[in-house]
Write a protein that holds these residues in place. Structure first.
Motif, PDB file in Angstrom:
ATOM      1  N   GLY A  16      16.660 -17.278   2.513  1.00 35.29           N
ATOM      2  CA  GLY A  16      15.321 -17.019   3.049  1.00 35.29           C
ATOM      3  C   GLY A  16      15.364 -16.790   4.555  1.00 35.29           C
ATOM      4  O   GLY A  16      14.665 -15.913   5.082  1.00 35.29           O
ATOM      5  N   ILE A 105      12.322 -12.936  -3.340  1.00 33.11           N
ATOM      6  CA  ILE A 105      12.152 -13.687  -2.088  1.00 33.11           C
ATOM      7  C   ILE A 105      11.186 -12.953  -1.142  1.00 33.11           C
ATOM      8  O   ILE A 105      10.125 -13.472  -0.804  1.00 33.11           O
ATOM      9  CB  ILE A 105      13.513 -13.900  -1.377  1.00 33.11           C
ATOM     10  N   CYS A 106      11.552 -11.723  -0.748  1.00 33.17           N
ATOM     11  CA  CYS A 106      10.740 -11.028   0.262  1.00 33.17           C
ATOM     12  C   CYS A 106       9.358 -10.652  -0.275  1.00 33.17           C
ATOM     13  O   CYS A 106       8.350 -10.860   0.394  1.00 33.17           O
ATOM     14  CB  CYS A 106      11.460  -9.776   0.754  1.00 33.17           C
ATOM     15  N   ILE A 108       7.623 -11.791  -3.048  1.00 34.57           N
ATOM     16  CA  ILE A 108       6.773 -12.959  -3.346  1.00 34.57           C
ATOM     17  C   ILE A 108       6.409 -13.656  -2.043  1.00 34.57           C
ATOM     18  O   ILE A 108       5.279 -14.123  -1.869  1.00 34.57           O
ATOM     19  CB  ILE A 108       7.475 -13.925  -4.334  1.00 34.57           C
ATOM     20  N   GLY A 109       7.364 -13.692  -1.080  1.00 31.92           N
ATOM     21  CA  GLY A 109       7.088 -14.313   0.218  1.00 31.92           C
ATOM     22  C   GLY A 109       5.926 -13.643   0.954  1.00 31.92           C
ATOM     23  O   GLY A 109       5.201 -14.277   1.702  1.00 31.92           O
TER      24      GLY A 109
ATOM     25  N   MET B  47      15.648 -20.073  -5.409  1.00 34.58           N
ATOM     26  CA  MET B  47      14.450 -19.301  -5.135  1.00 34.58           C
ATOM     27  C   MET B  47      13.423 -20.164  -4.404  1.00 34.58           C
ATOM     28  O   MET B  47      12.758 -19.712  -3.464  1.00 34.58           O
ATOM     29  CB  MET B  47      13.865 -18.774  -6.430  1.00 34.58           C
ATOM     30  N   LEU B  51      11.931 -19.254  -0.759  1.00 29.91           N
ATOM     31  CA  LEU B  51      10.493 -19.051  -0.533  1.00 29.91           C
ATOM     32  C   LEU B  51       9.923 -20.066   0.451  1.00 29.91           C
ATOM     33  O   LEU B  51       9.019 -19.741   1.217  1.00 29.91           O
ATOM     34  CB  LEU B  51       9.735 -19.104  -1.865  1.00 29.91           C
ATOM     35  N   CYS B  52      10.462 -21.302   0.441  1.00 29.16           N
ATOM     36  CA  CYS B  52       9.981 -22.314   1.391  1.00 29.16           C
ATOM     37  C   CYS B  52      10.218 -21.869   2.837  1.00 29.16           C
ATOM     38  O   CYS B  52       9.504 -22.294   3.742  1.00 29.16           O
ATOM     39  CB  CYS B  52      10.698 -23.650   1.170  1.00 29.16           C
ATOM     40  N   TYR B  54      10.853 -18.263   3.681  1.00 29.98           N
ATOM     41  CA  TYR B  54      10.313 -16.909   3.904  1.00 29.98           C
ATOM     42  C   TYR B  54       8.783 -16.881   3.946  1.00 29.98           C
ATOM     43  O   TYR B  54       8.190 -16.283   4.855  1.00 29.98           O
ATOM     44  CB  TYR B  54      10.811 -15.960   2.812  1.00 29.98           C
ATOM     45  N   LEU B  55       8.167 -17.550   2.982  1.00 31.80           N
ATOM     46  CA  LEU B  55       6.708 -17.426   2.836  1.00 31.80           C
ATOM     47  C   LEU B  55       5.935 -17.929   4.061  1.00 31.80           C
ATOM     48  O   LEU B  55       5.153 -17.183   4.654  1.00 31.80           O
ATOM     49  CB  LEU B  55       6.250 -18.105   1.540  1.00 31.80           C
TER      50      LEU B  55
END
Lengths: 137, 142
Positions: A16, A105-106, A108-109, B47, B51-52, B54-55
């Motif tokens: 990430g 990742i990207c 959904i992020g 995942m 996501l923790c 990137y989001l």
């Protein structure tokens, strides 16, 4: 078992981090299938970042092996299956505009609806494929 | 030049994540995808971890910016509709991923292990990508 979960989570966090830095600095989605396709579709100066990104991906195991993280030394799949699977992955990622990194990742992020749907579809499809290949064939 | 170096750094970070998390091991990926067998849920945390990071960082740091640090503009996908092509493509990708336990990132990272099977996979993947683009160009230019 708990150690494995933590390793998986930390490894995921590194993925990430690499992906968000690519967006923050270069303004690019870290979609690996898209970067591979772009790198091979034309040889130009604008493409150098793609080649260097891929070089980083390939070189990473040399940095991890001194710390005991190694690549698998054998694959659980035979050569013919690998060729067929590779072909299918190539076709699917181009039609579906992405793979695990770009959508999972990207996308959904960014809370992209397309990526959320695509990720659910390829996860489901992979679960069904494994159920068939491991338990029915 | 800066763009090339930062891309190298990002590729390295992602590669490190793939190796240390277990995603680069096809046997482990197949174990995660095997719901009917001895299911190994570990890779769901990859995942989750991704996501923790990137989001929240995307929404807090990237989204408010007009442009990225080193380039003129953000290059984001322009499509917003979930068309048939997206669904078909994702379903197709899932079949290949389920057959092999390998998706494009781990395929690249495993190249440095030098196993013949990975080279076969990557070459076949490139052929699949090029063919798909050729056919889709033909269809759209008709």
């Amino acid at each position: 078992m708990a150690v494995n979960f933590i390793q998986a989570f930390m490894g995921g966090a590194l993925i990430g981090l690499g992906a968000i830095v690519l967006m923050l600095l270069n303004g690019r989605v870290a979609g690996i299938s898209g970067i591979i396709n772009g790198a091979f579709s034309q040889f130009s100066k604008q493409n150098f970042w793609r080649w260097s990104f891929l070089a980083g991906l390939v070189a990473a195991p040399f940095l991890t092996s001194p710390f005991g993280y190694n690549l698998p030394t054998s694959l659980p799949i035979n050569g013919i299956t690998l060729v067929v699977a590779g072909l299918i992955v190539g076709i699917g990622t181009q039609l579906g505009s992405g793979c695990t990194s770009g959508h999972g990742i990207c996308g959904i992020g960014r809370l992209s609806k397309r990526s959320i749907v695509a990720t659910m579809v390829f996860m489901l499809s992979a679960f069904v494929t494994v159920a068939i290949t491991q338990h029915m064939l | 030049m800066k763009l090339v170096l930062s891309a190298l750094l990002c590729g390295l970070l992602i590669g490190l994540g793939l190796v240390t998390s277990g995603m680069a091991d096809p046997a482990k990926v197949l174990g995660f995808l095997d719901l009917l067998g001895q299911w190994d849920p570990t890779l769901a945390f990859v995942m989750g971890g991704g996501l923790c990071v990137y989001l929240p960082l995307y929404h807090l740091i990237v989204k408010p910016r007009q442009a990225p640090v080193l380039a003129l503009s953000f290059q984001l996908p322009s499509k917003t509709k979930t068309e048939k092509r997206l669904i078909m493509g994702a379903a197709t990708f899932g079949i290949g991923w389920g057959m092999s336990g390998i998706c494009p990132g781990p395929a690249m990272t495993n190249l440095s292990g030098g196993q013949t099977g990975i080279f076969l996979f990557v070459i076949a993947m490139l052929v699949g990508m090029i063919l798909t683009n050729k056919v889709s160009d033909l269809v759209t230019n008709k």
